[in-house]
Design an enzyme around this catalytic site. Structure first.
Site, PDB file in Angstrom:
ATOM      1  CD  GLU A   7      -0.470 -10.252  -7.265  1.00  0.00           C
ATOM      2  OE1 GLU A   7      -1.450 -10.600  -6.589  1.00  0.00           O
ATOM      3  OE2 GLU A   7       0.654 -10.070  -6.776  1.00  0.00           O
ATOM      4  CD  GLU A  36       1.464  -5.572  -6.292  1.00  0.00           C
ATOM      5  OE1 GLU A  36       1.460  -6.393  -5.361  1.00  0.00           O
ATOM      6  OE2 GLU A  36       0.469  -5.333  -7.006  1.00  0.00           O
TER       7      GLU A  36
HETATM    8  C1  BG6 Z   1      -0.503  -8.438  -4.349  1.00  0.00           C
HETATM    9  C2  BG6 Z   1      -1.603  -7.511  -4.780  1.00  0.00           C
HETATM   10  O1  BG6 Z   1      -1.045  -9.701  -4.275  1.00  0.00           O
HETATM   11  O2  BG6 Z   1       0.053  -8.314  -3.098  1.00  0.00           O
HETATM   12  C3  BG6 Z   1      -1.785  -6.290  -3.894  1.00  0.00           C
HETATM   13  O3  BG6 Z   1      -1.469  -7.112  -6.117  1.00  0.00           O
HETATM   14  C4  BG6 Z   1      -1.552  -6.690  -2.454  1.00  0.00           C
HETATM   15  O4  BG6 Z   1      -3.062  -5.777  -4.124  1.00  0.00           O
HETATM   16  C5  BG6 Z   1      -0.121  -7.155  -2.294  1.00  0.00           C
HETATM   17  O5  BG6 Z   1      -1.865  -5.704  -1.519  1.00  0.00           O
HETATM   18  C6  BG6 Z   1       0.263  -7.519  -0.885  1.00  0.00           C
HETATM   19  O6  BG6 Z   1      -0.681  -8.386  -0.350  1.00  0.00           O
HETATM   20  P1  BG6 Z   1      -1.371  -8.127   1.038  1.00  0.00           P
HETATM   21  O7  BG6 Z   1      -2.412  -9.148   1.129  1.00  0.00           O
HETATM   22  O8  BG6 Z   1      -0.320  -8.304   2.056  1.00  0.00           O
HETATM   23  O9  BG6 Z   1      -1.906  -6.748   0.993  1.00  0.00           O
END
Ligand code: BG6
Length: 478
Positions: A177, A376
């Site tokens: 990211e 993701e």
């Molecule tokens: C992304 C990241 O921004 O979102 C992850 O690459 C992160 O590391 C994921 O965990 C979800 O975000 P969060 O803050 O809910 O854990």
């Protein structure tokens, strides 16, 4: 027209070392920038402490102790049918301070064992080189990525691990990211670049320099990786958050275009191998004096990525209308982020938008004409086990059902090439943005709460069997 997912489509889950491994100071690992992040909540931001403070809670120090549980954890992923698994290498496990010439053998050995374990189950490892875990010493001694010296440190680290795992890992991602920092928020600047802004410093200029240094480092690593093993597939990784114009008023269209350029500047460079004109003009307008050489520009041109890794969690709406209330996205009063009345939010205010996922995939493919890899996607939610200890997370199943249905349409009806999909988490892990454990993403529950209490025992949620069915049917049941 294609009717089914390709047989080669990869299904899996994704984590990052700093959110899962724990063992933060074991076997020679150095402190990383994630190790100085305290626990926060949805209302209270995580603090970034100067070194460690004895009275603070640092949830990443233990994570879910994946470091000691990885065999059990991978067995669960294999049971779910996963054909790939995304994780990252903790840079400071390999180079504790980031600037050593010789790597830490114990750190290298850990990932040898981890990737061997993946291979044992025919699970393809997808490896991020830098997922918010730059060695802390590179901040302390060099000021983070605003310092060009970090380009060489990163390249040396990447060369070491790509060479070591050349026969075990085929899919790589450079910076996780990388585009989060375009918002200029404190946490993103820290996690992307290990940078803090002192009073009086020009934040925007520093972000531009750090970003450029990372893009150059990434391009160098793409060139190098292809020499180490021509079969490597090396991608970038961007947070894909599409910006909708709030209305059909032309000035909202321009606001969304400008906001998108800010966010997709990074992938523009990664894919097209040059600094886009809109960025050069903006830097000139703002009288930035950024350092880069002719050789750097050649490197950018040569080191373009093979595919685009992306995360997708939400969409945003922007407006330039004066009667629209919203938060400013930048210093530009003409780009405000506003609430989208057509989509729901989760308990942390993230706008959930499955159709936006289809839009985002199409948007990226139209902009870049490169294969995509969704590395993701998922929903953070509170899970409450029932009296029998079962977790009936129907809301999570419904989230995935809706998102994967849109991914299927994007692929089969819109013709977007997608290499694979890794759901975020797989296991409940420490939240990146809040440091909470109870913002859960997993198909597998991990017994640990926000205060760090719990047995760390793993338990399958209802969604575990659901995802297994999706994988076994190769998306047919969607
Ligand atoms: C992304 C990241 O921004 O979102 C992850 O690459 C992160 O590391 C994921 O965990 C979800 O975000 P969060 O803050 O809910 O854990």
């Amino acid at each position: 027209m294609k009717k089914q997912f390709d047989k080669s489509f990869l299904w899996g889950t994704a984590i990052a070392a700093h959110q899962a491994e724990g063992a933060w100071d074991i076997a020679g690992k150095g402190m990383s920038i994630a190790d100085v992040l305290t626990a926060g909540t949805s209302k209270k931001a995580r603090e970034i402490t100067e070194g460690l403070l004895s009275h603070k809670n640092y949830p990443n120090h233990e994570g879910i102790d994946f470091y000691h549980h990885y065999k059990e954890d991978l067995a669960l992923l294999a049971e779910m049918g996963c054909t790939c698994f995304r994780t990252s290498i903790a840079w400071s496990r390999i180079f504790p301070n980031g600037d050593e010439t010789q790597p830490n053998e114990a750190g290298l050995k850990f990932y040898d064992d981890l990737f061997d374990e993946c291979r044992k189950y025919q699970i393809e490892p997808i490896v991020t080189l830098c997922h918010f875990e730059i060695p802390y010493a590179l901040y302390n001694n060099y000021g983070g990525f605003k310092n060009r010296k970090l380009i060489d440190f990163f390249v040396h680290y990447a060369k070491t691990v790509m060479h070591r795992y050349r026969d075990k890992v085929q899919y790589w991602l450079t910076f996780n990211e990388i585009n989060n920092q375009c918002t200029g928020d404190k946490l993103s600047l820290w996690t992307n670049s290990a940078v803090k802004i002192a009073p009086g410093e020009n934040k925007e200029e520093i972000v531009a320099q750090a970003s450029l240094n990372e893009l150059i480092a990434s391009a160098k690593v793409v060139c190098l990786g292809h020499k180490i093993n021509p079969k490597f597939k090396i991608g970038c990784m961007i947070a894909c958050v599409p910006f909708y114009p709030y209305s059909c008023n032309p000035i909202d269209q321009i606001a969304s275009l400008k906001a998108s350029n800010k966010r997709f500047f990074y992938s523009d460079v990664h894919v097209h191998g040059k600094i886009p004109e809109y960025a050069l003009l903006e830097w000139e307008k703002k009288s930035f004096t950024l350092t880069y050489t002719k050789e750097d520009l050649d490197t950018l041109r040569q080191g373009t990525v093979d595919y685009i890794g992306l995360s997708y969690y939400m969409s945003l709406a922007v407006s330039a209308l004066s009667d629209c209330e919203g938060t400013l996205l930048s210093k530009d009063p003409l780009i405000k982020m506003v609430k989208n009345p057509f989509v729901k939010t989760n308990d942390w205010g993230w706008q959930i938008d499955p159709v936006g996922f289809r839009y985002a995939l199409n948007y990226l493919y139209q902009r870049y004409q490169l294969p995509l890899f969704v590395v993701e996607n998922g929903i953070g939610a509170y899970d409450t086990p029932d009296e029998d200890g079962k977790i009936n997370d129907d809301y999570r199943i419904s989230y995935f059902e809706q998102h994967l249905a849109q991914l299927k349409i994007a692929m089969l009806e819109d013709g977007v090439p997608i290499l694979g999909y890794t759901a975020w988490g797989g296991f409940d892990i420490v939240s990146f943005s809040t440091g909470e454990m109870e913002k859960r993403y997993g198909f597998i529950y991990v017994d640990k709460d926000n205060q760090g209490r719990g047995t760390l025992k793993r338990r399958k949620k209802k969604s575990f069997d659901w995802y297994k069915k999706v994988i076994v049917s190769n998306g047919e049941c969607l």
